[in-house]
Enzyme design. Structure first.
Site, PDB file in Angstrom:
ATOM      1  N   ASP A 269       7.462  -1.430  -2.457  1.00  0.00           N
ATOM      2  CA  ASP A 269       7.380  -1.018  -1.049  1.00  0.00           C
ATOM      3  C   ASP A 269       5.955  -1.127  -0.525  1.00  0.00           C
ATOM      4  O   ASP A 269       4.988  -1.140  -1.283  1.00  0.00           O
ATOM      5  CB  ASP A 269       7.858   0.427  -0.896  1.00  0.00           C
ATOM      6  CG  ASP A 269       7.056   1.379  -1.777  1.00  0.00           C
ATOM      7  OD1 ASP A 269       6.796   1.021  -2.951  1.00  0.00           O
ATOM      8  OD2 ASP A 269       6.678   2.456  -1.304  1.00  0.00           O
ATOM      9  N   GLU A 270       5.850  -1.220   0.770  1.00  0.00           N
ATOM     10  CA  GLU A 270       4.589  -1.097   1.493  1.00  0.00           C
ATOM     11  C   GLU A 270       3.467  -1.967   0.918  1.00  0.00           C
ATOM     12  O   GLU A 270       2.402  -1.479   0.561  1.00  0.00           O
ATOM     13  CB  GLU A 270       4.138   0.374   1.494  1.00  0.00           C
ATOM     14  CG  GLU A 270       5.140   1.260   2.222  1.00  0.00           C
ATOM     15  CD  GLU A 270       4.661   2.708   2.340  1.00  0.00           C
ATOM     16  OE1 GLU A 270       4.871   3.295   3.407  1.00  0.00           O
ATOM     17  OE2 GLU A 270       4.074   3.227   1.369  1.00  0.00           O
ATOM     18  N   VAL A 271       3.752  -3.249   0.815  1.00  0.00           N
ATOM     19  CA  VAL A 271       2.685  -4.179   0.443  1.00  0.00           C
ATOM     20  C   VAL A 271       1.945  -4.548   1.736  1.00  0.00           C
ATOM     21  O   VAL A 271       2.362  -5.435   2.479  1.00  0.00           O
ATOM     22  CB  VAL A 271       3.257  -5.446  -0.219  1.00  0.00           C
ATOM     23  CG1 VAL A 271       2.130  -6.388  -0.635  1.00  0.00           C
ATOM     24  CG2 VAL A 271       4.102  -5.070  -1.432  1.00  0.00           C
TER      25      VAL A 271
END
Lengths: 567, 567
Positions: free
Chosen positions: B338-340
């Site tokens: 998540d959330e790269v």
């Protein structure tokens, strides 16, 4: 506030006392200065510290005082000695000079009763190269504040477990004399043990008033000897009761910590539970025309307000106040008087007739009549009074100097005005005020609860439109916890350290305490201090508190996170 | 759900089991039906009860089974016997027929390993006039669910302390096979004891997956034997570590309760703490042109993403996965993903060159490369995978059937889309899904936290635009607790009973569970049940739970509110 020689290098030796705060995300780094270990909260008015360090010997260190027969001071000295050495691994340093004792010099040497309104809490602490440090204060209450500060100045080296304190000079006094916490014990019963733990936490934050909202619509947990039916019919169960012995224990526990206990008997509204024992004293509402005791939801229930037409109503309440007056030691009582929703009174034909007979055109005049007559009764008992702002908003003129608590604010309910506008108006009447509107701790922000303490921190009771004289009418503030959704499972972690934020606002110099970024780190250190002392203070950001994480089974002892690490 | 003969008169005899819920104000009365004592949560699929009552004898009652050598069942029988008679004052009625034992008949008699994906949890309970009741199930996991339900059917007469159960017939199975709780133990360390208590609470609510978000940016508390530097440098302190022995204890504790443990190793983002041990495996960010490891706040820090250009990155992570594979027993691992935030990769000249060399035009193609290569590595280990939805949103095509967890929703962040729209899109790809977007329990509503459980309750994983086939791709849901602002002080009271709301949504028939007004009372009864069992479940409205108020010092025993009342 002045800090000299303040920059001691922060290193991992001091983690357990300081706690370590992490930002929400690494791309949003935290600003502000990380405090030295042993930084007090609330911030003292004047604080001069050096980086010269002394050590305390857990075996030999003692408090001494010129006031030798005052139980408040004797217990205080014992309590703070225990707190200072709460970590049983504490040792003295073998290389540093030893601070052997602290001598406490109280000026009013014979005054050891109950804390009172406007007590002098000024104190000084002088820790020098001398092996004896000195605390001076006018009253024993100031000495308690000094002991608290002193206990916060002391810190521990995490590796060696040496107990340390820096050479320090403090002169301190509160900005506001009235620093209260209001707790509702009617919507949920809060066990005595939790109330006592909360009084400890209050003392750790220099709060000095416990405003005990002991009864409400939902339950009547106060054991009345005069009217035992009140708890028999109005308490949740026989177990959900504060006996008079409990009350006395709570008052004494508070006294030992310099905390006043001001109980509230909320009338004429919020009396549903009271009415279970004495339904004849509540006003019959007429939800259906011609039918008493019928509701008209959601405007009113079948009965919910004291009946102001009956003399028994007033004599009953007067007798109840008399019982409170005899039991509680404080000169003040809180009368409630909030949220008198007029619907029920308006529906009642007898009230209509009473209004007509007395040339009243508005129901607020009935409220005015009720408030004034009750105030007279309470005054007869020698009680001084506080009340919520509602009667004043409704135009009731308070002749005899009640202190008005401002609880309304647009941010709580958009139909309300800003608290500042209420304050301006009430100040014009010359009424003394206490601000609580900013500090409703049962409200919690989402998604970032950390913003709460910042909001609480930046609310200043002096920031409203008024002359300097008018602003002096604000004697302090109070944090409120209403217990619709809290009980023993969550009340302490909801309150702390959010209430600490208000504690500093009410105690410290406003000019020194505007930088939230710096306060955040010091509050985190204080949060870890509360954990260390057994208060389940919730996190304010990512991070940790070293050895002192909360262990739900073990909160009265040092926290051991596991048996894999032994130092 | 069918209830026959359901209306037993509610009277004060049953307060302690039921709890008593009060409205916010008396002019806003509560609607909905108050449940009979012994009403299970989550609601069984089919539940027929009569008002004929049997009694259980604390001395003689026992569970028996056809599966005599399975530790899961043996421990379960012992555990539930203790729970049923948790009140040591329990007695049997001298007048009612006695239910002497419950016989458990498990079909898959030799299957006593670890709970697995898509385990059959179907069970039946038949309590008749016979002195022996019967539980039947296909698997031991179904038997555990039956024991939980049976323990909830049993109630106690508050005055006589008689242990009672009604003649009842239940046939039950979960609507969704995947019912998880996600817990973040990196932002705050959650002590093992709290994790175990939470596993108990999960079992009381028929959750069957512990999604353990064990590591993140803030700390790396998982003790790796292969890479001991990870905790040495990445844990908050040597105390803030889950040793492998702790992990095994947690897995075994979970197994005993039919709960799978799926760990998450979140990459390529959220790896800051991992990078403390292996900074060379993180991508240098170029906040300043030409200077590696320089931040550009708030867009990126000096390093925050795995370096996808290095083979060591992949081999390191593969070895770590191998260690997890050997330790954790479940076939599934969660890959995070998540959330790269692309900022750092975009700033890095080597990444730019890599993109050019490989004909990539968007950074999402680097992410695609990272995800696919990692998926291949993990697949090599025989691991099945779950991941957060982000790669799918960014256009990464997942070939090998990973389960996608939907966490995004407009109500969490207004820049996001509605979860329903993500679900529709992901379903079109034929991906299996788990919904968590509705159930972020770290978020808490103000001013009325009671609205949270209603909101959670009314979110249905089946309510999105899609064909019946597409809707079947949703295999369940998970409640999430992210620990920026929770730790041992408040995590359990934040989770419970709010997570119970989701538990019923994921287990019960949707048609039977739409009326929040009725669910409210049953949830309150369940909340009191959790309190009685030592879980600090927070209030959902005004009220009380009889004998079973939470006592912070005493939560493993029956709660005694004081010594003034002895029955």
């Amino acid at each position: 506030m002045i800090v000299l020689f303040a920059l001691i290098a922060i290193n991992s030796l001091f983690l357990p006392i300081n706690g370590i705060l992490f930002p929400i995300e690494y791309r949003l780094p935290l600003e502000g200065r990380v405090p030295d270990p042993g930084s007090p909260w609330p911030l003292p008015q004047k604080w001069i510290k050096s980086n010269e360090t002394l050590t305390l010997d857990p075996k030999g260190f003692r408090f001494e005082a010129n006031m030798v027969s005052c139980d408040v001071l004797i217990n205080g000295m014992k309590r703070y000695r225990d707190i200072i050495f709460i970590d049983q691994r504490s040792v003295k340093s073998t290389t540093l000079p030893v601070l052997k004792s602290v001598y406490i010099d109280v000026h009013n040497i014979n005054d050891c009763g109950y804390p009172e309104h406007n007590n002098n809490e000024t104190y000084s602490i002088d820790i020098s190269n001398n092996s004896v440090a000195k605390i001076t204060s006018v009253t024993v209450w100031g000495a308690l504040r000094a002991l608290e500060t002193f206990s916060q100045l002391v810190y521990q080296n995490d590796i060696t477990k040496e107990t340390l304190v820096n050479i320090t000079s403090i002169h301190d006094f509160p900005r506001f004399s009235f620093r209260a916490m209001h707790m509702d014990t009617a919507r949920h019963f809060i066990p005595k043990k939790v109330i006592l733990a909360n009084l400890d936490a209050m003392a750790y934050n220099k709060f000095n008033v416990f405003h005990w909202h002991i009864i409400d619509d939902q339950s009547f947990p106060f054991e009345s000897h005069r009217f035992p039916e009140l708890t028999k019919k109005g308490a949740y169960s026989p177990r959900h009761v504060y006996t008079q012995r409990d009350v006395l224990e709570i008052i004494e526990y508070s006294r030992m910590r310099g905390i006043r206990v001001i109980p509230e008997i909320d009338t004429p509204g919020h009396t549903h539970a009271m009415g279970k024992a004495f339904p004849e004293l509540l006003t019959p509402c007429y939800g259906q025309k011609g039918k008493p005791y019928t509701p008209d939801y959601p405007h009113f229930s079948s009965m919910e307000l004291i009946n102001p037409l009956k003399n028994q109503s007033f004599s009953f309440i007067k007798e109840l106040f008399q019982e409170f007056r005899n039991l509680f030691k404080d000169d003040f009582v809180h009368l409630g008087m909030d949220e008198v929703f007029y619907g029920c009174w308006e529906s009642n034909p007898d009230i209509s007739k009473f209004m007509k007979d007395n040339n009243m055109t508005k129901v607020s005049e009935v409220e005015d009549y009720y408030v004034k007559r009750t105030l007279e009764n309470v005054k007869d008992l020698g009680y001084k009074t506080m009340l919520w702002q509602d009667p004043v908003d409704n135009g009731v003129k308070l002749a005899n100097g009640s202190i008005v608590v401002i609880w309304k604010d647009k941010r709580l309910d958009k139909e309300l005005d800003l608290w500042q506008n209420y304050a301006t108006k009430i100040a014009k009447n010359g009424q003394q005020m206490v601000l609580s509107a900013c500090w409703y701790l049962n409200y919690i922000s989402t998604p970032y609860p950390d913003q709460d303490w910042e909001k609480f921190y930046l609310c200043d009771p002096g920031h409203f439109n008024g002359t300097e004289e008018e602003k002096k009418l604000v004697i302090g503030g109070e944090v409120c916890i209403w217990s619709e959704f809290v009980d023993a499972t969550n009340i302490l972690s909801r309150l702390w350290p959010r209430a600490s934020s208000t504690a500093e606002r009410l105690w410290s110099n406003s000019n020194d305490t505007q930088d939230v970024n710096t306060a955040r780190h010091r509050l985190d250190q204080h949060r870890c201090r509360l954990l260390r002392r057994g208060i389940p203070a919730a996190p304010i950001l990512n991070g940790y508190c070293g050895d002192y994480e909360w262990d739900m089974n073990n909160q009265e002892k040092l926290i051991d996170l596991g048996d894999r690490v032994r130092l």
